[in-house]
Design a protein around this motif. Structure first.
Motif, PDB file in Angstrom:
ATOM      1  N   VAL A 257       0.870  -1.192   0.000  1.00 17.30           N
ATOM      2  CA  VAL A 257       0.000   0.000   0.000  1.00 17.30           C
ATOM      3  C   VAL A 257       0.898   1.231   0.000  1.00 17.30           C
ATOM      4  CG1 VAL A 257      -2.060  -0.933   1.172  1.00 17.30           C
ATOM      5  CG2 VAL A 257      -0.092  -0.169   2.518  1.00 17.30           C
ATOM      6  N   PRO A 258       0.359   2.399  -0.432  1.00 18.59           N
ATOM      7  CA  PRO A 258       1.154   3.626  -0.302  1.00 18.59           C
ATOM      8  C   PRO A 258       1.462   3.899   1.172  1.00 18.59           C
ATOM      9  CG  PRO A 258      -0.741   3.969  -1.745  1.00 18.59           C
ATOM     10  CD  PRO A 258      -0.939   2.634  -1.102  1.00 18.59           C
ATOM     11  N   GLN A 259       2.684   4.343   1.452  1.00 19.68           N
ATOM     12  CA  GLN A 259       3.067   4.643   2.837  1.00 19.68           C
ATOM     13  C   GLN A 259       2.159   5.729   3.402  1.00 19.68           C
ATOM     14  OE1 GLN A 259       4.396   7.297   4.727  1.00 19.68           O
ATOM     15  NE2 GLN A 259       4.760   5.976   6.486  1.00 19.68           N
ATOM     16  N   SER A 260       1.679   5.496   4.620  1.00 17.97           N
ATOM     17  CA  SER A 260       0.788   6.460   5.263  1.00 17.97           C
ATOM     18  C   SER A 260       0.907   6.361   6.771  1.00 17.97           C
ATOM     19  CB  SER A 260      -0.669   6.217   4.858  1.00 17.97           C
ATOM     20  OG  SER A 260      -1.556   7.010   5.649  1.00 17.97           O
ATOM     21  N   ASP A 261       1.482   7.401   7.385  1.00 18.33           N
ATOM     22  CA  ASP A 261       1.578   7.424   8.847  1.00 18.33           C
ATOM     23  C   ASP A 261       0.197   7.441   9.477  1.00 18.33           C
ATOM     24  OD1 ASP A 261       4.368   7.459   8.797  1.00 18.33           O
ATOM     25  OD2 ASP A 261       4.497   9.645   8.930  1.00 18.33           O
ATOM     26  N   GLU A 262      -0.740   8.153   8.831  1.00 16.17           N
ATOM     27  CA  GLU A 262      -2.082   8.263   9.402  1.00 16.17           C
ATOM     28  C   GLU A 262      -2.793   6.905   9.424  1.00 16.17           C
ATOM     29  OE1 GLU A 262      -0.511  12.059   8.474  1.00 16.17           O
ATOM     30  OE2 GLU A 262      -0.744  10.318   7.153  1.00 16.17           O
ATOM     31  N   GLU A 263      -2.674   6.143   8.324  1.00 16.39           N
ATOM     32  CA  GLU A 263      -3.284   4.808   8.301  1.00 16.39           C
ATOM     33  C   GLU A 263      -2.574   3.869   9.274  1.00 16.39           C
ATOM     34  OE1 GLU A 263      -6.000   3.178   6.486  1.00 16.39           O
ATOM     35  OE2 GLU A 263      -6.533   5.291   6.615  1.00 16.39           O
ATOM     36  N   ALA A 264      -1.264   4.023   9.368  1.00 14.94           N
ATOM     37  CA  ALA A 264      -0.513   3.201  10.323  1.00 14.94           C
ATOM     38  C   ALA A 264      -1.017   3.451  11.739  1.00 14.94           C
ATOM     39  CB  ALA A 264       0.976   3.491  10.223  1.00 14.94           C
ATOM     40  N   VAL A 265      -1.142   4.719  12.098  1.00 11.58           N
ATOM     41  CA  VAL A 265      -1.627   5.068  13.444  1.00 11.58           C
ATOM     42  C   VAL A 265      -3.033   4.523  13.677  1.00 11.58           C
ATOM     43  CG1 VAL A 265      -2.408   6.994  14.889  1.00 11.58           C
ATOM     44  CG2 VAL A 265      -0.176   7.098  13.778  1.00 11.58           C
TER      45      VAL A 265
END
Length: 332
Positions: free
Chosen positions: A152-160
């Motif tokens: 998936v595209p890197q995403s700090d928000e989705e990770a959190v």
């Protein structure tokens, strides 16, 4: 009812008796439950072979939990010859019926390329299906995939987002990673206090990395009042589990007498453990101890050995020490 003691006295033996009657009549749920009793040695002698026998009968009737468990048995070679291909086969059958555990397990197989071509995209697909059913392990894994941009595209928000869902269910790895996100202000406003909160939850579940981080936060007074004693407490817990960074920091605490009585011997002990794991700072400090004969018998030979190990990792101070010792004729 007998297995859980609901309405009757708890009795594994009675549970086995009635599960057997049901299983022998072809009831898939009875077969699955009997497989569990055999796998865990409850009410019957433990037998992986018997467990596989009953799981297979239930799995062939499309019982999804039995299919998931049969996949586990093949993956680990329990009661059957180990086969990642068979594991994938049964995980897939179960996952396609919506079993969250099997979906997670199938995601792992795709992530690691076990029994299937490696595919981060397929891993994410199955982790997502499982995570949406509130599987905490899948939520952690899905957070990690978003964190690292894998599949998936890197995403700090989705990770959190996914770390939080998993952490709130008690997953120690997710709690640790969520702590990192708060400490570094990734996908959330930076907050040492929130970082400490999540590190603490993870550390209390014996996560060595979280214990190290919690020790460091106490050491530096970040998000908590500075406390050498608390730092030592958490560094020790982590160090005893083999965390090299904690071992090095604990060595420093003993060398400087911070939160513990000063002890060169204890400092050497912990520097050595970290140095043997390749920690260049610990290698340098251990070399220094040998050079000066502090906590160990003085030995230029040992000093050179550990300075060299650190220097080979690019430690400029160790490189300078080696040049100095070379001038004095201590290098062979």
């Amino acid at each position: 009812m007998y297995s859980k003691g609901q309405g009757v006295p708890q009795s594994d033996e009675e549970a086995v008796k009635w599960c057997t009657k049901s299983a022998e009549q072809g009831n898939a749920n009875g077969q699955y439950n009997l497989g569990n009793m055999c796998k865990n040695g409850r009410g019957v002698p433990q037998s992986d072979e018997e467990a596989v026998k009953w799981y297979r009968k239930a799995a062939e009737q499309e019982e999804s939990y039995a299919q998931d468990n049969l996949g586990f048995m093949y993956l680990n070679g329990r009661g059957v010859p180990q086969s990642v291909q068979e594991a994938v086969k049964w995980y897939t059958k179960s996952a396609e019926q919506g079993n969250a555990s099997a979906q997670f397990n199938l995601g792992l197989m795709y992530e690691n390329g076990q029994g299937v071509p490696q595919s981060d995209e397929e891993a994410v697909k199955w982790y997502t299906k499982s995570a949406e059913q509130e599987d905490a392990d899948a939520q952690f894994k899905l957070g990690w995939m978003h964190d690292k941009g894998r599949g998936v595209p890197q995403s700090d928000e989705e990770a959190v987002k996914w770390y939080t869902k998993s952490a709130e269910q008690g997953n120690a790895s997710a709690q640790f990673n969520l702590g990192l996100m708060y400490e570094n202000g990734q996908g959330v406003p930076q907050s040492d206090e929130e970082a400490v909160k999540w590190y603490t939850k993870s550390a209390e579940q014996e996560d060595a990395d979280a214990q190290f981080k919690l020790g460091w936060m106490h050491d530096k007074g970040r998000g908590v009042p500075q406390s050498d004693e608390e730092a030592v407490k958490w560094y020790t817990k982590s160090a005893e589990q083999g965390n090299a960074s904690a071992q090095f920091n604990l060595g420093l605490m003993y060398e400087n007498g911070q939160g513990v009585p000063q002890s060169d011997e204890e400092a050497v002990k912990w520097y050595r453990k970290a140095a043997e794991q390749g920690d260049s700072d610990a290698q340098f400090n251990l070399a220094r101890k040998y050079k000066n004969g502090r906590g160990v018998p003085q030995s230029n030979e040992e000093a050179v050995k550990w300075f060299r190990n650190a220097a080979e990792q690019g430690d400029s101070d160790a490189q300078s020490q080696l040049k100095e010792m070379s001038k004095k004729g201590f290098l062979s």
